[in-house]
Design a protein around this motif. Structure first.
Motif, mmCIF file in Angstrom:
data_model
loop_
_atom_site.group_PDB
_atom_site.id
_atom_site.type_symbol
_atom_site.label_atom_id
_atom_site.label_comp_id
_atom_site.label_asym_id
_atom_site.label_seq_id
_atom_site.Cartn_x
_atom_site.Cartn_y
_atom_site.Cartn_z
ATOM 1 N N GLN A 125 -12.178 11.240 -15.680
ATOM 2 C CA GLN A 125 -12.387 10.993 -17.115
ATOM 3 C C GLN A 125 -11.105 10.862 -17.919
ATOM 4 O OE1 GLN A 125 -15.527 13.860 -18.421
ATOM 5 N NE2 GLN A 125 -16.794 12.022 -18.538
ATOM 6 N N ASP A 126 -9.974 10.619 -17.252
ATOM 7 C CA ASP A 126 -8.790 10.181 -17.996
ATOM 8 C C ASP A 126 -9.078 8.791 -18.561
ATOM 9 O OD1 ASP A 126 -7.382 12.456 -17.424
ATOM 10 O OD2 ASP A 126 -6.149 11.574 -15.845
ATOM 11 N N ILE A 127 -8.526 8.510 -19.737
ATOM 12 C CA ILE A 127 -8.697 7.206 -20.368
ATOM 13 C C ILE A 127 -7.459 6.373 -20.054
ATOM 14 C CG2 ILE A 127 -9.175 5.963 -22.503
ATOM 15 C CD1 ILE A 127 -11.304 8.070 -21.704
ATOM 16 N N LEU A 128 -7.652 5.220 -19.432
ATOM 17 C CA LEU A 128 -6.532 4.316 -19.166
ATOM 18 C C LEU A 128 -6.399 3.352 -20.334
ATOM 19 C CD1 LEU A 128 -6.789 3.521 -15.363
ATOM 20 C CD2 LEU A 128 -5.725 5.428 -16.544
ATOM 21 N N PHE A 129 -5.195 3.253 -20.867
ATOM 22 C CA PHE A 129 -4.933 2.543 -22.116
ATOM 23 C C PHE A 129 -3.816 1.539 -21.886
ATOM 24 C CE2 PHE A 129 -2.954 1.938 -26.201
ATOM 25 C CZ PHE A 129 -3.945 2.066 -27.152
ATOM 26 N N SER A 130 -4.066 0.269 -22.232
ATOM 27 C CA SER A 130 -3.055 -0.776 -22.060
ATOM 28 C C SER A 130 -2.115 -0.801 -23.259
ATOM 29 C CB SER A 130 -3.740 -2.142 -21.921
ATOM 30 O OG SER A 130 -2.793 -3.185 -22.009
ATOM 31 N N THR A 131 -0.824 -0.773 -22.993
ATOM 32 C CA THR A 131 0.155 -0.797 -24.084
ATOM 33 C C THR A 131 0.809 -2.162 -24.255
ATOM 34 O OG1 THR A 131 1.894 -0.020 -22.582
ATOM 35 C CG2 THR A 131 0.674 1.660 -23.831
ATOM 36 N N VAL A 132 0.394 -3.175 -23.475
ATOM 37 C CA VAL A 132 0.936 -4.525 -23.637
ATOM 38 C C VAL A 132 -0.206 -5.533 -23.635
ATOM 39 C CG1 VAL A 132 3.122 -3.997 -22.492
ATOM 40 C CG2 VAL A 132 1.232 -4.924 -21.157
ATOM 41 N N GLY A 133 0.096 -6.724 -24.141
ATOM 42 C CA GLY A 133 -0.914 -7.786 -24.134
ATOM 43 C C GLY A 133 -2.040 -7.452 -25.088
ATOM 44 N N ASN A 134 -3.245 -7.367 -24.543
ATOM 45 C CA ASN A 134 -4.404 -6.985 -25.345
ATOM 46 C C ASN A 134 -4.402 -5.467 -25.465
ATOM 47 O OD1 ASN A 134 -6.812 -6.802 -26.678
ATOM 48 N ND2 ASN A 134 -8.066 -7.560 -25.008
ATOM 49 N N THR A 135 -3.564 -4.960 -26.362
ATOM 50 C CA THR A 135 -3.388 -3.513 -26.485
ATOM 51 C C THR A 135 -4.673 -2.847 -26.969
ATOM 52 O OG1 THR A 135 -2.544 -3.776 -28.731
ATOM 53 C CG2 THR A 135 -0.929 -3.728 -26.959
ATOM 54 N N ALA A 136 -4.777 -1.596 -26.669
ATOM 55 C CA ALA A 136 -5.900 -0.759 -27.094
ATOM 56 C C ALA A 136 -7.195 -1.084 -26.367
ATOM 57 C CB ALA A 136 -6.113 -0.832 -28.605
ATOM 58 N N ILE A 137 -7.139 -1.802 -25.227
ATOM 59 C CA ILE A 137 -8.332 -1.879 -24.381
ATOM 60 C C ILE A 137 -8.283 -0.693 -23.428
ATOM 61 C CG2 ILE A 137 -8.635 -4.386 -24.558
ATOM 62 C CD1 ILE A 137 -7.392 -4.594 -21.738
ATOM 63 N N CYS A 138 -9.432 -0.139 -23.155
ATOM 64 C CA CYS A 138 -9.498 1.115 -22.406
ATOM 65 C C CYS A 138 -10.510 1.045 -21.280
ATOM 66 C CB CYS A 138 -9.905 2.266 -23.318
ATOM 67 S SG CYS A 138 -8.787 2.594 -24.661
ATOM 68 N N SER A 139 -10.275 1.835 -20.263
ATOM 69 C CA SER A 139 -11.251 2.106 -19.221
ATOM 70 C C SER A 139 -11.309 3.613 -19.004
ATOM 71 C CB SER A 139 -10.865 1.422 -17.901
ATOM 72 O OG SER A 139 -11.004 0.028 -17.976
ATOM 73 N N ILE A 140 -12.438 4.067 -18.493
ATOM 74 C CA ILE A 140 -12.562 5.476 -18.136
ATOM 75 C C ILE A 140 -12.370 5.601 -16.635
ATOM 76 C CG2 ILE A 140 -14.055 7.508 -18.170
ATOM 77 C CD1 ILE A 140 -15.538 6.303 -20.529
ATOM 78 N N TYR A 141 -11.368 6.367 -16.226
ATOM 79 C CA TYR A 141 -11.087 6.549 -14.802
ATOM 80 C C TYR A 141 -12.022 7.614 -14.235
ATOM 81 C CZ TYR A 141 -8.647 8.084 -10.574
ATOM 82 O OH TYR A 141 -8.339 8.432 -9.282
ATOM 83 N N THR A 142 -12.545 7.359 -13.043
ATOM 84 C CA THR A 142 -13.289 8.395 -12.316
ATOM 85 C C THR A 142 -12.577 8.627 -10.993
ATOM 86 O OG1 THR A 142 -14.730 6.829 -11.170
ATOM 87 C CG2 THR A 142 -15.459 7.610 -13.328
ATOM 88 N N ASP A 143 -12.668 9.840 -10.491
ATOM 89 C CA ASP A 143 -11.925 10.167 -9.275
ATOM 90 C C ASP A 143 -12.656 9.735 -8.001
ATOM 91 O OD1 ASP A 143 -13.959 11.988 -9.239
ATOM 92 O OD2 ASP A 143 -12.677 13.754 -9.516
ATOM 93 N N GLU A 144 -13.647 8.833 -8.146
ATOM 94 C CA GLU A 144 -14.322 8.321 -6.955
ATOM 95 C C GLU A 144 -13.348 7.528 -6.086
ATOM 96 O OE1 GLU A 144 -17.524 6.009 -8.459
ATOM 97 O OE2 GLU A 144 -18.581 7.724 -9.308
ATOM 98 N N ILE A 145 -12.376 6.891 -6.748
ATOM 99 C CA ILE A 145 -11.351 6.134 -6.039
ATOM 100 C C ILE A 145 -9.987 6.651 -6.475
ATOM 101 C CG2 ILE A 145 -10.323 3.857 -5.654
ATOM 102 C CD1 ILE A 145 -13.036 2.629 -6.177
ATOM 103 N N LYS A 146 -9.199 7.142 -5.536
ATOM 104 C CA LYS A 146 -7.840 7.574 -5.847
ATOM 105 C C LYS A 146 -6.999 6.333 -6.148
ATOM 106 C CE LYS A 146 -6.115 10.578 -3.009
ATOM 107 N NZ LYS A 146 -5.471 11.131 -1.791
ATOM 108 N N ALA A 147 -6.237 6.360 -7.243
ATOM 109 C CA ALA A 147 -5.491 5.173 -7.639
ATOM 110 C C ALA A 147 -4.228 5.550 -8.388
ATOM 111 C CB ALA A 147 -6.368 4.271 -8.508
ATOM 112 N N GLY A 148 -3.263 4.630 -8.386
ATOM 113 C CA GLY A 148 -2.058 4.758 -9.196
ATOM 114 C C GLY A 148 -2.090 3.722 -10.304
ATOM 115 N N ILE A 149 -1.251 3.937 -11.318
ATOM 116 C CA ILE A 149 -1.212 2.986 -12.426
ATOM 117 C C ILE A 149 0.151 2.312 -12.488
ATOM 118 C CG2 ILE A 149 -3.005 4.027 -13.832
ATOM 119 C CD1 ILE A 149 -0.847 5.481 -15.412
ATOM 120 N N ALA A 150 0.122 1.024 -12.861
ATOM 121 C CA ALA A 150 1.347 0.256 -13.000
ATOM 122 C C ALA A 150 2.007 0.567 -14.336
ATOM 123 C CB ALA A 150 1.029 -1.234 -12.884
ATOM 124 N N GLN A 151 3.180 -0.019 -14.549
ATOM 125 C CA GLN A 151 3.812 0.084 -15.852
ATOM 126 C C GLN A 151 2.920 -0.593 -16.892
ATOM 127 O OE1 GLN A 151 7.494 -1.751 -14.317
ATOM 128 N NE2 GLN A 151 8.576 -0.034 -15.239
#
Length: 410
Positions: free
Chosen positions: A287-313
């Motif tokens: 339930q961490d919120i992933l937030f884009s800081t470039v391009g179409n800023t302020a679009i969000c997704s809700i992360y679930t730990d069903e899939i382990k993942a890393g985030i890019a810059q």
């Protein structure tokens, strides 16, 4: 071209393969400068350009009108019901539609016109030319490479399965019914999305308030800065590690940040478990919120730990301070239109708009008590679930249609 693998059982005659030029009269619409002939819609003739030709239908968006004198002078580019149009240049190059329900005279520019033919059902031909087989021939230019301009010579070389006219009509009618179902679902999706946005505006402006389970009213909303509402910010500040396409751990990039959910189907980069453990010192949690800081800023997704993942810059993970804010409510808070504008107000304009985390955390938001947050989040989540069901139905309908076209137009 192979024989079709799917046919209506009442038709048994052999299906011929014909070249379009051997059965139809094919001409090109007006080519040249026309803008000096544009006139008021009340005085002129509808003028179809490439941007008005979409996949399977006319778009009247930005439709121009030309003088009646121009229309009469350019008879070759006049279009009528039963004609089939192919956009020959531009971003729409290769899109095809049949002319139907035209209740007035019309003219066109920069489109290939396959003239009305009593041996061909125009909707059937449009369906074939928009199919994978038809589009492959259009965009490859028959035997050549990719074409910047499609022309009549190439159109005449297109091969297509020539069913008996009665069967063409039945195919067109059946697939039109499939399209109608998809269009109905698309309209339902649009209405649900509009309803959701309208309710979000009313809920976050407090025009609509929920009540407690005992019927009592909740208290006033309090104002907090974003950093107060967060317990942690997860940020990939370093360079992204080496990735490959066949490793275990997905790397979430901006293009995979969708509304509410992460689009794992958009992920193309992966890294190993060892790299993940050694490189990423801060991990995403449920339930961490992933937030884009470039391009179409302020679009969000809700992360679930069903899939382990890393985030890019250019992506940050926002972890809710659950003493003050419920995670799903935080997602809706950040994506509500008026709140979204707060992020737009601090955007730095460049080739790609961007915002700094150091600035966004000082933005302030009104929030209700946790109990009311949960009611709002549950209500909006129920709408999102309905939207997701319709989205899946649309995708299933499109895949089914694609499969039918592939079997009919091998």
């Amino acid at each position: 071209m192979s024989a079709p693998t799917l046919r209506f059982k009442e038709f048994e005659s052999k299906v011929e393969v014909k070249k379009l030029g051997n059965i139809s009269n094919i001409v090109v619409g007006f080519v040249g400068t026309v803008s000096d002939q544009y006139c008021d819609p009340n005085e002129g003739i509808p003028f179809v350009r490439t941007q008005n030709v979409r996949e399977g239908y006319f778009s009247i968006e930005n439709l121009e009108y030309v003088t009646k004198e121009f229309h009469k002078k350019n008879k070759k580019s006049q279009i009528f019901n039963g004609d089939v149009l192919i956009a020959r240049v531009g971003a729409n190059m290769g899109m095809v539609c049949a002319v139907e329900n035209l209740d007035t005279e019309a003219n066109c520019a920069n489109v290939i016109i396959i003239k009305n033919n009593p041996q061909l059902n125009s909707q059937y031909l449009s369906l074939f030319l928009n199919s994978e087989n038809g589009q492959k021939q259009i965009h490859s230019g028959g035997a050549g490479g990719a074409q910047a301009v499609f022309n009549t010579t190439l159109a005449k070389e297109i091969s297509f399965p020539y069913f008996p006219l009665q069967e063409q009509t039945k195919i067109a009618s059946f697939l039109s019914a499939v399209d109608e179902k998809i269009n109905h679902l698309t309209q339902k999706h649009q209405l649900l999305s509009q309803y959701k946005q309208g309710m979000m505006q009313k809920l976050f402006s407090q025009q609509i308030r929920f009540k407690a389970d005992d019927g009592s009213e909740f208290g006033e909303w309090d104002e907090y800065s974003l950093d107060t509402l967060l317990s942690k910010i997860i940020d990939n500040r370093g360079k992204t590690p080496v990735t490959e396409a066949n490793l275990e751990i997905p790397l979430i990039e901006v293009n995979a940040i969708g509304q509410r959910r992460i689009k794992y189907e958009k992920v193309s980069k992966y890294f190993s478990e060892d790299t993940f453990q050694n490189w990423f010192r801060a991990y995403l949690e449920h339930q961490d919120i992933l937030f884009s800081t470039v391009g179409n800023t302020a679009i969000c997704s809700i992360y679930t730990d069903e899939i382990k993942a890393g985030i890019a810059q250019n992506i940050v993970g926002l972890r809710a301070n659950t003493k003050l804010i419920q995670p799903t409510f935080l997602y809706y808070l950040l994506t509500e239109i008026s709140n979204n504008q707060k992020f737009k107000s601090i955007e730095m304009q460049a080739v790609q708009p961007s915002i700094k985390v150091s600035q966004m955390i000082h933005l302030t938001f009104l929030t209700p008590c946790l109990e009311e947050q949960i009611k709002i989040a549950d209500f909006l989540s129920s709408i999102d679930q309905k939207i997701e069901v319709v989205t899946q139905q649309i995708e299933q309908g499109k895949l089914w249609k694609k499969g039918l076209l592939q079997q009919m137009f091998v």
